[in-house]
Design an enzyme around this catalytic site. Structure first.
Site, PDB file in Angstrom:
ATOM      1  N   LYS A   9       0.842  -1.200   0.000  1.00  0.00           N
ATOM      2  CA  LYS A   9       0.000   0.000   0.000  1.00  0.00           C
ATOM      3  C   LYS A   9       0.883   1.258   0.000  1.00  0.00           C
ATOM      4  O   LYS A   9       2.103   1.185   0.219  1.00  0.00           O
ATOM      5  CB  LYS A   9      -0.925  -0.056   1.223  1.00  0.00           C
ATOM      6  CG  LYS A   9      -1.884  -1.256   1.182  1.00  0.00           C
ATOM      7  CD  LYS A   9      -2.775  -1.333   2.409  1.00  0.00           C
ATOM      8  CE  LYS A   9      -3.601  -2.609   2.400  1.00  0.00           C
ATOM      9  NZ  LYS A   9      -4.482  -2.731   3.598  1.00  0.00           N
ATOM     10  N   TYR A  49     -12.083  -3.842  -3.103  1.00  0.00           N
ATOM     11  CA  TYR A  49     -12.564  -3.830  -1.712  1.00  0.00           C
ATOM     12  C   TYR A  49     -14.090  -3.880  -1.611  1.00  0.00           C
ATOM     13  O   TYR A  49     -14.644  -3.450  -0.601  1.00  0.00           O
ATOM     14  CB  TYR A  49     -12.018  -2.596  -0.994  1.00  0.00           C
ATOM     15  CG  TYR A  49     -10.556  -2.730  -0.562  1.00  0.00           C
ATOM     16  CD1 TYR A  49     -10.149  -3.764   0.294  1.00  0.00           C
ATOM     17  CD2 TYR A  49      -9.596  -1.826  -0.995  1.00  0.00           C
ATOM     18  CE1 TYR A  49      -8.823  -3.889   0.693  1.00  0.00           C
ATOM     19  CE2 TYR A  49      -8.250  -1.951  -0.595  1.00  0.00           C
ATOM     20  CZ  TYR A  49      -7.890  -2.985   0.254  1.00  0.00           C
ATOM     21  OH  TYR A  49      -6.575  -3.108   0.662  1.00  0.00           O
ATOM     22  N   ASN A 112      -1.675  -0.388   7.097  1.00  0.00           N
ATOM     23  CA  ASN A 112      -1.035  -1.659   7.464  1.00  0.00           C
ATOM     24  C   ASN A 112      -0.213  -2.265   6.330  1.00  0.00           C
ATOM     25  O   ASN A 112       0.037  -3.458   6.292  1.00  0.00           O
ATOM     26  CB  ASN A 112      -2.069  -2.640   8.005  1.00  0.00           C
ATOM     27  CG  ASN A 112      -3.128  -2.976   6.981  1.00  0.00           C
ATOM     28  OD1 ASN A 112      -3.087  -2.504   5.854  1.00  0.00           O
ATOM     29  ND2 ASN A 112      -4.071  -3.801   7.373  1.00  0.00           N
ATOM     30  N   HIS A 115      -1.570  -5.787   1.280  1.00  0.00           N
ATOM     31  CA  HIS A 115      -2.765  -6.613   1.067  1.00  0.00           C
ATOM     32  C   HIS A 115      -2.333  -7.984   0.577  1.00  0.00           C
ATOM     33  O   HIS A 115      -1.433  -8.098  -0.252  1.00  0.00           O
ATOM     34  CB  HIS A 115      -3.691  -5.994   0.015  1.00  0.00           C
ATOM     35  CG  HIS A 115      -4.738  -6.965  -0.449  1.00  0.00           C
ATOM     36  ND1 HIS A 115      -5.913  -7.166   0.244  1.00  0.00           N
ATOM     37  CD2 HIS A 115      -4.755  -7.849  -1.486  1.00  0.00           C
ATOM     38  CE1 HIS A 115      -6.616  -8.119  -0.365  1.00  0.00           C
ATOM     39  NE2 HIS A 115      -5.933  -8.552  -1.418  1.00  0.00           N
ATOM     40  N   GLU A 126      -9.029 -11.384  -7.608  1.00  0.00           N
ATOM     41  CA  GLU A 126      -8.156 -10.207  -7.514  1.00  0.00           C
ATOM     42  C   GLU A 126      -7.077 -10.203  -8.606  1.00  0.00           C
ATOM     43  O   GLU A 126      -6.761  -9.155  -9.159  1.00  0.00           O
ATOM     44  CB  GLU A 126      -7.532 -10.156  -6.116  1.00  0.00           C
ATOM     45  CG  GLU A 126      -8.591  -9.884  -5.046  1.00  0.00           C
ATOM     46  CD  GLU A 126      -8.098 -10.089  -3.619  1.00  0.00           C
ATOM     47  OE1 GLU A 126      -6.892 -10.351  -3.419  1.00  0.00           O
ATOM     48  OE2 GLU A 126      -8.936  -9.993  -2.692  1.00  0.00           O
TER      49      GLU A 126
HETATM   50  P1  DAT Z   1      -6.841  -7.747   5.736  1.00  0.00           P
HETATM   51  O1  DAT Z   1      -6.157  -6.682   4.918  1.00  0.00           O
HETATM   52  O2  DAT Z   1      -5.987  -8.217   6.886  1.00  0.00           O
HETATM   53  O3  DAT Z   1      -7.382  -8.879   4.895  1.00  0.00           O
HETATM   54  P2  DAT Z   1      -9.599  -6.854   5.986  1.00  0.00           P
HETATM   55  O4  DAT Z   1      -9.893  -7.583   4.714  1.00  0.00           O
HETATM   56  O5  DAT Z   1     -10.472  -7.143   7.159  1.00  0.00           O
HETATM   57  O6  DAT Z   1      -8.085  -7.059   6.450  1.00  0.00           O
HETATM   58  O7  DAT Z   1      -9.679  -5.275   5.733  1.00  0.00           O
HETATM   59  C1  DAT Z   1      -9.160  -4.724   4.546  1.00  0.00           C
HETATM   60  C2  DAT Z   1      -8.387  -3.486   4.903  1.00  0.00           C
HETATM   61  O8  DAT Z   1      -9.286  -2.516   5.440  1.00  0.00           O
HETATM   62  C3  DAT Z   1      -7.328  -3.668   5.995  1.00  0.00           C
HETATM   63  O9  DAT Z   1      -6.120  -4.150   5.478  1.00  0.00           O
HETATM   64  C4  DAT Z   1      -7.215  -2.270   6.540  1.00  0.00           C
HETATM   65  C5  DAT Z   1      -8.629  -1.762   6.445  1.00  0.00           C
HETATM   66  N1  DAT Z   1      -9.323  -1.984   7.731  1.00  0.00           N
HETATM   67  C6  DAT Z   1      -9.899  -3.137   8.156  1.00  0.00           C
HETATM   68  N2  DAT Z   1     -10.426  -2.999   9.364  1.00  0.00           N
HETATM   69  C7  DAT Z   1     -10.185  -1.716   9.725  1.00  0.00           C
HETATM   70  C8  DAT Z   1     -10.486  -0.927  10.863  1.00  0.00           C
HETATM   71  N3  DAT Z   1     -11.160  -1.429  11.895  1.00  0.00           N
HETATM   72  N4  DAT Z   1     -10.077   0.367  10.880  1.00  0.00           N
HETATM   73  C9  DAT Z   1      -9.428   0.900   9.833  1.00  0.00           C
HETATM   74  N5  DAT Z   1      -9.109   0.216   8.716  1.00  0.00           N
HETATM   75  C10 DAT Z   1      -9.478  -1.069   8.668  1.00  0.00           C
HETATM   76 MG    MG Z   2      -8.902  -8.887   3.469  1.00  0.00          MG
END
Ligand code: DAT
Ligand code: MG
Length: 149
Positions: A9, A49, A112, A115, A126
């Site tokens: 990212k 997303y 974070n 992805h 994807e």
């Molecule tokens: P991952 O990337 O670990 O698969 P995810 O699919 O639950 O996580 O969420 C996609 C992205 O969205 C994640 O990398 C960062 C953002 N995100 C998820 N939960 C969040 C939160 N509670 N607050 C802020 N950003 C969040």
């Molecule tokens: Mg995810």
């Protein structure tokens, strides 16, 4: 063999972490079959997303990933989807285990760094979004006979 979709990212790119993070996948024994730096069109971010649409963090997430270039990779290997998720670690850097990418390089839940596809179905969906037909490389790694048992 599986192929999974990984992207670094904007925070990882801007922080100069491309080499450090890419090196982990390389050292693990995985194979890169696609790599590119790109700005993300909003419609691609929204398709990618789609499962998070309507969640409180969704608008910020789309704004973040479209704000500055990402580094996209297609990574191949035996069980590559799960192996890459293990290397990446838990979503929030404060909870991610040491030794994982998120555990070692970050403190944030939203910013974070990386992805990774969460299942084989997600990976197929994807990869089709991020790479064109024929864009992925074909490579025969003779060393793979010593990477896998
Ligand atoms: P991952 O990337 O670990 O698969 P995810 O699919 O639950 O996580 O969420 C996609 C992205 O969205 C994640 O990398 C960062 C953002 N995100 C998820 N939960 C969040 C939160 N509670 N607050 C802020 N950003 C969040
Ligand atoms: Mg995810």
């Amino acid at each position: 063999m599986e192929t999974t979709l990984i992207f670094l990212k904007p925070d990882a790119v801007q922080r100069g972490l491309i080499g450090s993070i890419v090196g982990r996948f390389e050292a693990k024994g995985l194979t890169f079959v696609g790599m590119k730096l790109m700005n993300v069109p909003k419609d691609l971010a929204e398709k990618h997303y789609a499962e998070h649409q309507g969640k409180p963090f969704y608008d910020g997430l789309i704004a973040f990933v479209t704000s500055s270039p990402v580094f996209v990779m297609a990574i191949r290997g035996v069980n590559a989807v799960a192996v890459c998720r293990t290397l990446i670690g838990a979503t929030n850097g404060q909870k991610a285990d040491p030794g994982t990418i998120r555990g070692d390089f970050g403190m944030s839940g939203g910013y974070n760094m990386i992805h990774g596809s969460d299942s084989l179905e997600s990976a197929e969906r994807e990869l089709a979004l991020w790479f064109d037909d024929g864009e992925l490389a074909t490579i025969d790694k003779t060393l793979d006979q010593w990477v896998y048992d």
